[in-house]
Design an enzyme around this catalytic site. Structure first.
Site, PDB file in Angstrom:
ATOM      1  N   GLU A 147      68.859  33.090 -15.727  1.00 27.15           N
ATOM      2  CA  GLU A 147      69.325  32.030 -16.616  1.00 27.15           C
ATOM      3  C   GLU A 147      70.806  32.217 -16.929  1.00 27.15           C
ATOM      4  O   GLU A 147      71.529  31.247 -17.129  1.00 27.15           O
ATOM      5  CB  GLU A 147      68.506  32.009 -17.908  1.00 27.15           C
ATOM      6  CG  GLU A 147      68.730  30.756 -18.736  1.00 27.15           C
ATOM      7  CD  GLU A 147      67.769  30.630 -19.904  1.00 27.15           C
ATOM      8  OE1 GLU A 147      67.525  29.491 -20.335  1.00 27.15           O
ATOM      9  OE2 GLU A 147      67.265  31.665 -20.401  1.00 27.15           O
TER      10      GLU A 147
ATOM     11  N   HIS B 249      51.240  48.876  -2.632  1.00 31.76           N
ATOM     12  CA  HIS B 249      50.126  48.403  -1.807  1.00 31.76           C
ATOM     13  C   HIS B 249      50.218  46.896  -1.582  1.00 31.76           C
ATOM     14  O   HIS B 249      49.227  46.252  -1.231  1.00 31.76           O
ATOM     15  CB  HIS B 249      48.801  48.782  -2.461  1.00 31.76           C
ATOM     16  CG  HIS B 249      48.644  50.262  -2.622  1.00 31.76           C
ATOM     17  ND1 HIS B 249      48.088  51.062  -1.649  1.00 31.76           N
ATOM     18  CD2 HIS B 249      49.014  51.098  -3.628  1.00 31.76           C
ATOM     19  CE1 HIS B 249      48.108  52.325  -2.054  1.00 31.76           C
ATOM     20  NE2 HIS B 249      48.665  52.374  -3.245  1.00 31.76           N
TER      21      HIS B 249
ATOM     22  N   LYS C  72      64.725  19.679 -19.792  1.00 31.80           N
ATOM     23  CA  LYS C  72      64.182  19.206 -21.068  1.00 31.80           C
ATOM     24  C   LYS C  72      64.370  17.703 -21.205  1.00 31.80           C
ATOM     25  O   LYS C  72      63.459  16.963 -21.598  1.00 31.80           O
ATOM     26  CB  LYS C  72      64.894  19.902 -22.231  1.00 31.80           C
ATOM     27  CG  LYS C  72      64.595  21.374 -22.409  1.00 31.80           C
ATOM     28  CD  LYS C  72      65.388  21.892 -23.613  1.00 31.80           C
ATOM     29  CE  LYS C  72      65.252  23.388 -23.781  1.00 31.80           C
ATOM     30  NZ  LYS C  72      66.085  23.878 -24.909  1.00 31.80           N
TER      31      LYS C  72
END
Length: 545
Positions: free
Chosen positions: A351, A382, A510
């Site tokens: 960000e 793994h 937004k």
């Protein structure tokens, strides 16, 4: 070309990057490489010897930093200069962990007294709740905290609370809600008793869509379960700049904690946003968290660049991103309590430095923020470690591990440490074809089969990593660790000449989300947007494919 890429030092680094020997050779030629390329400060030890670097590399990178006026930019941040130029704001999250004796000026006034007053107010609040003095609407003490926020007001408190689980001491339970998906808060509310639950709403504007929606849902649940509007003040507190909206909601003005424009969300856990942390670990431990961060601030502000831990880490990340085309950086935590840190550092770095124009608006001609990802060791060994060892991409790695475990059971920690150190060694040295063939020499395979299998077992090595160690995970060492990554992020942004403290991409999301929401609620089908967006909105309105 930009000024940065035109510089003689940048060009020298580009040429130098093609001349670095394999790290096997670097270690073989310098027995003192580990001691020469390690650094200890603020309870942290950094081994940066497993990097593709020689003394010349470091000299060139430090010259680049000096030419970018990194020293002056560090001073400007700590002095409260307006370095967030697009929003015309100072950047002073460091003031949140300052000492009472300091003087820090923002917007023409000393902000330290207000920071200290807020800490004292937090102290009183935490004492009231944890002592049982704070009562719910039926006279019962509080047992559960629900922290409602998004972004920095969610991730910081959650990850730090998780990391400091050994220091939980108040007997409270804490639940974190961020996503606007109704399932998130619904599943939490199923577990809770309204008579003993306290909600903390964290939103600078008291209007952040996800946070406000979740808070209104929590309030509706509370009222439906027997609480009244007059009882809201006993079960809801807020961290916000918008006192009027919070009081209209029903929150007592005395239970509203401040937020400031000079603190960005992703840097806010040190403020009253950290209330959930303090309620779990107590204010003494919370202050220790601040103390560790302050120690790293002091180191960053005063240490010479060549001995400055955030500077060293920031320069190496830039080195790989800009001169080796590394597009991502992996953070590997060899401690179960620290398993959330990669996600926290992901938000912090991406960000902050996910930008493509310089401070004066010029489009960059170099890579900026990499993709930050990672997970918990040894689980990753793994899974995605395979790509680190034999994949085609260069992915620098940070390994983080405490030397002492909070849960010393048998050989568990010895095995954890051996895996951590073994991975850094394997990434560095790899395995040659001759070594792979030697391992297969006693097998019953034919020579042709041995050669084929050996080729598959070859690992190029020369994969860079840093190793960060601490004696033990404590509030203080965690504070220093997080501040280290904050400042590492700053170093890169300062050299790239970008604004690491705005987030216009987030703001656009937004804005468009609110526009789409209005169209979803409209009476007619969506037609005004692009064909894809219209089609998706209309499918959603139908409720089926």
């Amino acid at each position: 070309m930009t000024i940065l890429t035109q510089s003689t030092t940048w060009q020298a680094l580009a040429a130098h990057s093609q001349q670095i020997p394999h790290m096997r050779e670097l270690f073989a030629s310098d027995p003192a490489r580990f001691s020469n390329m390690s650094l200890s400060t603020c309870g942290l030890f950094l081994d940066y010897s497993k990097n593709r670097a020689t003394p010349e590399t470091l000299n060139l990178l430090l010259t680049l930093a000096q030419e970018a006026k990194l020293d002056a930019k560090i001073k400007a941040m700590f002095a409260g200069d307006i370095i967030n130029t697009t929003e015309k704001r100072a950047v002073l999250h460091t003031a949140l962990r300052s000492t009472a004796e300091q003087t820090i000026i923002a917007e023409g006034q000393d902000i330290v007294p207000e920071v200290q007053q807020t800490l004292n107010k937090m102290q009183q609040f935490v004492t009231s709740v944890t002592s049982g003095q704070w009562k719910g609407f039926t006279g019962k003490t509080i047992t559960d905290i629900v922290s409602i926020g998004i972004g920095g007001s969610f991730l910081g408190p959650k990850i730090v609370s998780q990391a400091l689980r050994p220091y939980w001491m108040t007997g409270l339970n804490c639940h974190f809600v961020a996503n606007v998906d109704g399932t998130s808060i619904s599943e939490k509310l199923k577990l809770l008793d309204p008579e003993t639950t306290l909600f903390i709403m964290s939103s600078k504007s008291f209007g952040t869509q996800e946070t406000l929606t979740n808070t209104l849902t929590a309030k509706a649940w509370f009222l439906a379960k027997g609480g009244s509007q007059s009882d809201v003040a006993k079960h809801f507190v807020a961290v916000t700049s918008n006192v009027a909206k919070a009081t209209d909601f029903g929150i007592d003005a005395d239970n509203i904690f401040p937020m400031w424009d000079w603190v960005g969300g992703r840097y806010s856990l040190w403020s009253a946003i950290g209330l959930p942390i303090a309620l779990l670990i107590g204010m003494d431990n919370f202050r220790s968290l601040l103390k560790g961060a302050h120690q790293m601030d002091t180191h960053f502000a005063n240490a010479p660049l060549a001995e400055n831990m955030p500077v060293i880490m920031g320069l190496f990340s830039l080195w790989y991103g800009n001169f080796f085309n590394a597009q991502s950086h992996v953070v590997l935590t060899y401690d179960h309590y620290l398993r959330g840190l990669p996600a926290y550092f992901q938000q912090l770095d991406m960000e902050s430095n996910g930008k493509s124009v310089t401070l004066n608006g010029t489009h960059v001609d170099y890579s900026t923020g990499p993709v930050i990802w990672g997970g918990e060791g040894t689980n990753g060994q793994h899974a995605y470690h395979q790509l680190l060892h034999q994949g085609t991409a260069l992915i620098p790695a940070d390994f983080i591990m405490p030397l002492q475990s909070h849960n010393p059971i048998g050989e568990h920690h010895d095995q954890l440490a051996s895996n951590c150190f073994g991975q850094t060694q394997a990434l560095m040295q790899g395995r040659t074809l001759d070594e792979a063939l030697a391992e297969l020499s006693k097998s019953n395979l034919s020579d042709e089969e041995k050669l084929l299998i050996a080729k598959h077992k070859v690992m190029p090595g020369n994969k860079p990593s840093n190793t960060l160690l601490m004696d033990k995970l404590t509030p203080e060492t965690l504070g220093a660790l997080i501040a280290l990554y904050e400042h590492r992020t700053f170093v890169q942004g300062a050299i790239w000449d970008i604004n690491s403290f705005d987030q216009w991409g987030v703001e656009l999301g937004k804005s468009l989300g609110n526009d789409v929401l209005a169209r979803i609620g409209a009476e007619q089908d969506a037609t005004a947007l692009d064909a894809s967006s219209n089609g998706l909105i209309n499918l959603y309105r139908q409720g089926k494919i």
